[in-house]
Design a protein around this motif. Structure first.
Motif, mmCIF file in Angstrom:
data_model
loop_
_atom_site.group_PDB
_atom_site.id
_atom_site.type_symbol
_atom_site.label_atom_id
_atom_site.label_comp_id
_atom_site.label_asym_id
_atom_site.label_seq_id
_atom_site.Cartn_x
_atom_site.Cartn_y
_atom_site.Cartn_z
ATOM 1 N N ALA A 85 -2.254 7.359 1.046
ATOM 2 C CA ALA A 85 -3.602 6.955 1.427
ATOM 3 C C ALA A 85 -4.133 7.835 2.562
ATOM 4 C CB ALA A 85 -3.627 5.493 1.827
ATOM 5 N N MET A 86 -3.260 8.157 3.524
ATOM 6 C CA MET A 86 -3.676 9.021 4.627
ATOM 7 C C MET A 86 -3.953 10.448 4.126
ATOM 8 S SD MET A 86 -1.667 8.031 8.079
ATOM 9 C CE MET A 86 -2.843 9.065 8.934
ATOM 10 N N GLU A 87 -3.145 10.934 3.187
ATOM 11 C CA GLU A 87 -3.382 12.272 2.642
ATOM 12 C C GLU A 87 -4.695 12.348 1.894
ATOM 13 O OE1 GLU A 87 -1.591 15.175 2.847
ATOM 14 O OE2 GLU A 87 -0.517 14.137 4.429
ATOM 15 N N ALA A 88 -5.031 11.296 1.156
ATOM 16 C CA ALA A 88 -6.279 11.280 0.401
ATOM 17 C C ALA A 88 -7.486 11.236 1.331
ATOM 18 C CB ALA A 88 -6.309 10.093 -0.554
ATOM 19 N N ALA A 89 -7.362 10.565 2.467
ATOM 20 C CA ALA A 89 -8.465 10.481 3.424
ATOM 21 C C ALA A 89 -8.715 11.841 4.070
ATOM 22 C CB ALA A 89 -8.168 9.441 4.483
ATOM 23 N N ARG A 111 0.936 10.266 10.629
ATOM 24 C CA ARG A 111 1.407 10.912 9.404
ATOM 25 C C ARG A 111 2.831 11.431 9.574
ATOM 26 N NH1 ARG A 111 -2.404 13.971 8.984
ATOM 27 N NH2 ARG A 111 -3.643 12.934 7.370
ATOM 28 N N VAL A 155 2.903 4.386 -0.223
ATOM 29 C CA VAL A 155 1.500 4.075 -0.455
ATOM 30 C C VAL A 155 0.654 4.409 0.768
ATOM 31 C CG1 VAL A 155 -0.132 2.207 -0.862
ATOM 32 C CG2 VAL A 155 1.936 2.354 -2.235
ATOM 33 N N GLU A 156 1.154 4.052 1.970
ATOM 34 C CA GLU A 156 0.410 4.359 3.199
ATOM 35 C C GLU A 156 0.276 5.859 3.435
ATOM 36 O OE1 GLU A 156 2.272 2.348 6.403
ATOM 37 O OE2 GLU A 156 1.955 0.331 5.586
ATOM 38 N N GLN A 181 6.045 0.694 0.048
ATOM 39 C CA GLN A 181 4.928 0.465 0.955
ATOM 40 C C GLN A 181 4.670 1.675 1.842
ATOM 41 O OE1 GLN A 181 2.838 -2.036 0.929
ATOM 42 N NE2 GLN A 181 1.654 -1.189 2.678
#
Length: 384
Positions: A380-384, A300, A376-377, A373
């Motif tokens: 995605a890590m923050e949402a996980a 992150r 987006v990655e 890109q």
């Protein structure tokens, strides 16, 4: 009052001609029925001694064990609950109404004597009345233990972690309280009066100890009503009732039923083993799932640095607020994402102006596929 005392003595002398030497319990019962208080009762005992009709003094040889003749007094707060064991109740028969009234009068006389002693009056007669009242209370409780057992069994399905023995003990405490409050002059049976006290003691014990979070007694009562209806519904229909069916059958709102069911949800203990071999517990898995892995934090941080570096290159020579706008809106600076209003206060402009800047920023960023890109990655890590 002198006439009342004289009439009481005459009645007791007549009883002695029929029964022989009189027991103290009989004298207390007759005097209580005639409205004689503990202080005046001492004069009755004195006259009966002169007539020679009074039985053996308490504590002397031949006194009946467990009654007023006990040499050692028993404090009221020392509750003998060994009699609560179900296997012993067969030794104590069900009392008649007359016997309950007799014990009740002795108990009330003993309580009045205890108040006099607490007020500073000290005499041997008052002390003996206190002991006689305690003996009568213990006798009344022992003969009604089966009532506590019968009521405790009804509450066992909703008792949570409490066992039958625990409920019986609380029921016996209720009988003790009822014995002290029982008024023998009102004409109803002791068991009828004591049932309310037993139920109150048992339900309070369940409410205080059956859940990790203590629920008010009225909530426990509502919850018990829901559980009873749910069991009857399942017996009739062969399936569990839904929240809507429970609400319809009980005449309540579905959200209220749902809240009650949430209150009754079982407590999940974190020390429960999750495998037959033991070792790992549920708490280990929960803590492991919440912990941040070092590699995730490293990835992150790298993504954040790449995004900020790419943005700095793209926005070089443009409005410096655009870089700060991107950091604040998406939390790239490690803080919570900011609203347009918050950024407007920071920039010293209106919310609409910040929205326009945001639109310009997005138009520039959409042109860079690499930055898109990376963003987006990171999201995605923050949402996980």
């Amino acid at each position: 009052m002198e006439d009342v005392i004289e009439a009481c003595v005459e009645a007791l002398v007549e009883d002695s001609e029929r029964l022989g030497r009189l027991e103290r319990a009989h004298i207390v019962q007759v005097a209580s029925r005639r409205g004689i208080d503990p202080q005046q009762l001492g004069r009755v005992f004195a006259v009966l001694r002169e007539y020679g009709v009074l039985g053996e003094e308490p504590g002397s040889k031949g006194a009946a064990p467990g009654e007023a003749g006990d040499a050692k007094p028993t404090a009221r707060n020392s509750r003998d609950q060994s009699e609560a064991y179900p296997g012993r109740i067969g030794r104590h028969r069900i009392l008649t109404a007359e016997e309950e009234v007799a014990l009740g009068r002795r108990i009330q006389m003993g309580l009045q004597a205890a108040e006099s002693v607490a007020g500073g009056e000290v005499s041997g007669e008052l002390a003996e009345l206190v002991r006689d009242g305690e003996a009568a209370r213990r006798s009344l409780v022992r003969h009604n233990v089966r009532l506590a057992i019968d009521i405790a069994r009804r509450y066992l399905p909703s008792a949570g972690d409490l066992e039958l023995d625990d409920l019986i003990q609380d029921g016996v405490l209720g009988i003790n309280r009822a014995a002290e409050k029982f008024n023998p002059t009102l004409g109803y049976k002791f068991s009828t009066y004591a049932s309310w006290w037993v139920r109150q003691s048992v339900t309070r014990a369940i409410a205080n100890t059956s859940s990790a979070v203590r629920l008010p007694v009225h909530i426990r009562d509502d919850l018990r009503r829901v559980e009873q209806y749910a069991r009857r519904f399942e017996e009739r229909n062969g399936c569990s009732a839904t929240v809507a069916e429970l609400a319809e059958g009980l005449g309540e709102k579905p959200e209220e039923i749902r809240a009650l069911l949430d209150y009754s949800a079982p407590v999940i203990h974190l020390d429960v083993p999750v495998s037959e071999e033991g070792g790992a517990t549920l708490g280990d898995l929960v803590l492991a799932s919440k912990a941040e892995r070092p590699e995730d934090e490293t990835i992150r941080q790298l993504l954040r640095e790449q995004i900020l570096g790419t943005i700095s290159t793209l926005l070089a020579g443009t409005d410096p607020r655009l870089a700060r706008l991107l950091e604040g809106r998406f939390g790239l600076d490690g803080e919570e994402p900011m609203t347009l209003d918050a950024l407007g206060k920071e920039f010293g402009c209106t919310r609409e102006r910040v929205r326009q800047l945001e639109k310009r920023l997005f138009e520039r960023l959409r042109e860079n596929r690499g930055l898109r890109q990376l963003t987006v990655e990171f999201l995605a890590m923050e949402a996980a």
